[in-house]
Scaffold this motif. Structure first.
Motif, PDB file in Angstrom:
ATOM      1  N   GLU A  13       0.827  -1.204   0.000  1.00  0.00           N
ATOM      2  CA  GLU A  13       0.000   0.000   0.000  1.00  0.00           C
ATOM      3  C   GLU A  13       0.864   1.259   0.000  1.00  0.00           C
ATOM      4  O   GLU A  13       0.566   2.227  -0.695  1.00  0.00           O
ATOM      5  CB  GLU A  13      -0.949   0.005   1.207  1.00  0.00           C
ATOM      6  CG  GLU A  13      -2.026  -1.053   1.152  1.00  0.00           C
ATOM      7  CD  GLU A  13      -1.527  -2.473   1.450  1.00  0.00           C
ATOM      8  OE1 GLU A  13      -0.469  -2.628   2.117  1.00  0.00           O
ATOM      9  OE2 GLU A  13      -2.175  -3.422   0.980  1.00  0.00           O
ATOM     10  N   PHE A  14       1.932   1.239   0.800  1.00  0.00           N
ATOM     11  CA  PHE A  14       2.834   2.385   0.858  1.00  0.00           C
ATOM     12  C   PHE A  14       3.467   2.636  -0.510  1.00  0.00           C
ATOM     13  O   PHE A  14       3.511   3.768  -0.993  1.00  0.00           O
ATOM     14  CB  PHE A  14       3.915   2.154   1.918  1.00  0.00           C
ATOM     15  CG  PHE A  14       4.963   3.229   1.960  1.00  0.00           C
ATOM     16  CD1 PHE A  14       4.707   4.447   2.569  1.00  0.00           C
ATOM     17  CD2 PHE A  14       6.206   3.029   1.375  1.00  0.00           C
ATOM     18  CE1 PHE A  14       5.670   5.452   2.598  1.00  0.00           C
ATOM     19  CE2 PHE A  14       7.176   4.016   1.397  1.00  0.00           C
ATOM     20  CZ  PHE A  14       6.909   5.233   2.015  1.00  0.00           C
ATOM     21  N   LYS A  15       3.955   1.579  -1.123  1.00  0.00           N
ATOM     22  CA  LYS A  15       4.599   1.713  -2.432  1.00  0.00           C
ATOM     23  C   LYS A  15       3.630   2.277  -3.465  1.00  0.00           C
ATOM     24  O   LYS A  15       3.978   3.189  -4.226  1.00  0.00           O
ATOM     25  CB  LYS A  15       5.143   0.359  -2.904  1.00  0.00           C
ATOM     26  CG  LYS A  15       6.275  -0.161  -2.048  1.00  0.00           C
ATOM     27  CD  LYS A  15       6.661  -1.577  -2.459  1.00  0.00           C
ATOM     28  CE  LYS A  15       7.718  -2.159  -1.556  1.00  0.00           C
ATOM     29  NZ  LYS A  15       8.086  -3.525  -1.929  1.00  0.00           N
ATOM     30  N   LEU A  16       2.413   1.741  -3.480  1.00  0.00           N
ATOM     31  CA  LEU A  16       1.416   2.225  -4.440  1.00  0.00           C
ATOM     32  C   LEU A  16       1.040   3.677  -4.163  1.00  0.00           C
ATOM     33  O   LEU A  16       0.863   4.467  -5.095  1.00  0.00           O
ATOM     34  CB  LEU A  16       0.175   1.332  -4.415  1.00  0.00           C
ATOM     35  CG  LEU A  16       0.371  -0.086  -4.937  1.00  0.00           C
ATOM     36  CD1 LEU A  16      -0.877  -0.930  -4.698  1.00  0.00           C
ATOM     37  CD2 LEU A  16       0.764  -0.087  -6.402  1.00  0.00           C
ATOM     38  N   GLU A  17       0.939   4.037  -2.892  1.00  0.00           N
ATOM     39  CA  GLU A  17       0.607   5.422  -2.522  1.00  0.00           C
ATOM     40  C   GLU A  17       1.708   6.383  -2.971  1.00  0.00           C
ATOM     41  O   GLU A  17       1.426   7.438  -3.540  1.00  0.00           O
ATOM     42  CB  GLU A  17       0.415   5.517  -1.007  1.00  0.00           C
ATOM     43  CG  GLU A  17       0.058   6.910  -0.530  1.00  0.00           C
ATOM     44  CD  GLU A  17      -0.063   6.959   0.980  1.00  0.00           C
ATOM     45  OE1 GLU A  17       0.322   7.994   1.549  1.00  0.00           O
ATOM     46  OE2 GLU A  17      -0.536   5.979   1.582  1.00  0.00           O
ATOM     47  N   ILE A  44       3.448  10.558  -7.032  1.00  0.00           N
ATOM     48  CA  ILE A  44       4.375  11.016  -8.074  1.00  0.00           C
ATOM     49  C   ILE A  44       3.663  11.059  -9.425  1.00  0.00           C
ATOM     50  O   ILE A  44       3.769  12.040 -10.165  1.00  0.00           O
ATOM     51  CB  ILE A  44       5.625  10.109  -8.125  1.00  0.00           C
ATOM     52  CG1 ILE A  44       6.425  10.251  -6.824  1.00  0.00           C
ATOM     53  CG2 ILE A  44       6.487  10.450  -9.333  1.00  0.00           C
ATOM     54  CD1 ILE A  44       7.514   9.220  -6.653  1.00  0.00           C
ATOM     55  N   GLU A  45       2.913  10.002  -9.725  1.00  0.00           N
ATOM     56  CA  GLU A  45       2.227   9.909 -11.018  1.00  0.00           C
ATOM     57  C   GLU A  45       1.195  11.020 -11.194  1.00  0.00           C
ATOM     58  O   GLU A  45       1.053  11.578 -12.285  1.00  0.00           O
ATOM     59  CB  GLU A  45       1.555   8.538 -11.153  1.00  0.00           C
ATOM     60  CG  GLU A  45       0.899   8.288 -12.478  1.00  0.00           C
ATOM     61  CD  GLU A  45       1.874   8.203 -13.639  1.00  0.00           C
ATOM     62  OE1 GLU A  45       1.458   8.533 -14.762  1.00  0.00           O
ATOM     63  OE2 GLU A  45       3.027   7.825 -13.427  1.00  0.00           O
ATOM     64  N   SER A  46       0.470  11.343 -10.116  1.00  0.00           N
ATOM     65  CA  SER A  46      -0.571  12.372 -10.206  1.00  0.00           C
ATOM     66  C   SER A  46      -0.007  13.786 -10.042  1.00  0.00           C
ATOM     67  O   SER A  46      -0.768  14.742  -9.987  1.00  0.00           O
ATOM     68  CB  SER A  46      -1.646  12.118  -9.155  1.00  0.00           C
ATOM     69  OG  SER A  46      -1.101  12.311  -7.857  1.00  0.00           O
ATOM     70  N   LYS A  47       1.308  13.887  -9.969  1.00  0.00           N
ATOM     71  CA  LYS A  47       2.005  15.173  -9.854  1.00  0.00           C
ATOM     72  C   LYS A  47       1.694  15.895  -8.546  1.00  0.00           C
ATOM     73  O   LYS A  47       1.880  17.096  -8.442  1.00  0.00           O
ATOM     74  CB  LYS A  47       1.665  16.094 -11.036  1.00  0.00           C
ATOM     75  CG  LYS A  47       1.857  15.479 -12.402  1.00  0.00           C
ATOM     76  CD  LYS A  47       3.275  15.600 -12.847  1.00  0.00           C
ATOM     77  CE  LYS A  47       3.373  15.259 -14.315  1.00  0.00           C
ATOM     78  NZ  LYS A  47       4.184  14.133 -14.603  1.00  0.00           N
ATOM     79  N   GLN A  48       1.205  15.156  -7.532  1.00  0.00           N
ATOM     80  CA  GLN A  48       1.000  15.770  -6.222  1.00  0.00           C
ATOM     81  C   GLN A  48       2.341  16.148  -5.612  1.00  0.00           C
ATOM     82  O   GLN A  48       2.458  17.175  -4.957  1.00  0.00           O
ATOM     83  CB  GLN A  48       0.273  14.813  -5.273  1.00  0.00           C
ATOM     84  CG  GLN A  48      -1.160  14.539  -5.640  1.00  0.00           C
ATOM     85  CD  GLN A  48      -1.774  13.487  -4.730  1.00  0.00           C
ATOM     86  OE1 GLN A  48      -1.123  12.957  -3.829  1.00  0.00           O
ATOM     87  NE2 GLN A  48      -3.042  13.174  -4.973  1.00  0.00           N
TER      88      GLN A  48
END
Length: 99
Positions: free
Chosen positions: A9-13, A18-22
């Motif tokens: 879960e941590f890795k996916l979060e 990063i992917e969503s540019k947050q």
């Protein structure tokens, strides 16, 4: 920090942030004390393994086997429905005199 284990879960979060540019990769690395190369490896694993990324091989294999069985059942159901529809169409054509 060598030797730390991170949950799936941590890795996916982290990758989603990063992917969503947050957050940038550098920001995430600083916040969680991660090496950029680790983020790269996580991205690569997610790209290669998709939904079963970050699971152990046995769990991933079991998940894939369940998915294959599910798809095989679905294909069987569709084949049966297709046969029924073909027979119904043939009966309809016979009754209505169509070819």
């Amino acid at each position: 920090m060598p030797g730390r284990m991170h949950s799936r879960e941590f890795k996916l979060e982290v990758l989603e942030q990063i992917e969503s540019k947050q957050k940038s990769t550098a920001q995430v690395c600083r916040e969680h004390q991660l090496a950029p190369s680790l983020i790269y490896r996580w991205r690569k694993e997610l790209e290669v393994r998709g939904g079963v990324a970050f699971t152990d091989e046995k769990t991933a294999d079991q998940a894939l086997e369940r998915r294959i069985a599910e798809l095989e059942r679905y294909v069987g159901q569709l084949a049966l429905e297709n046969t029924i529809l073909k027979k119904s169409l043939a009966n309809y054509r016979t009754r209505s005199g169509c070819k």
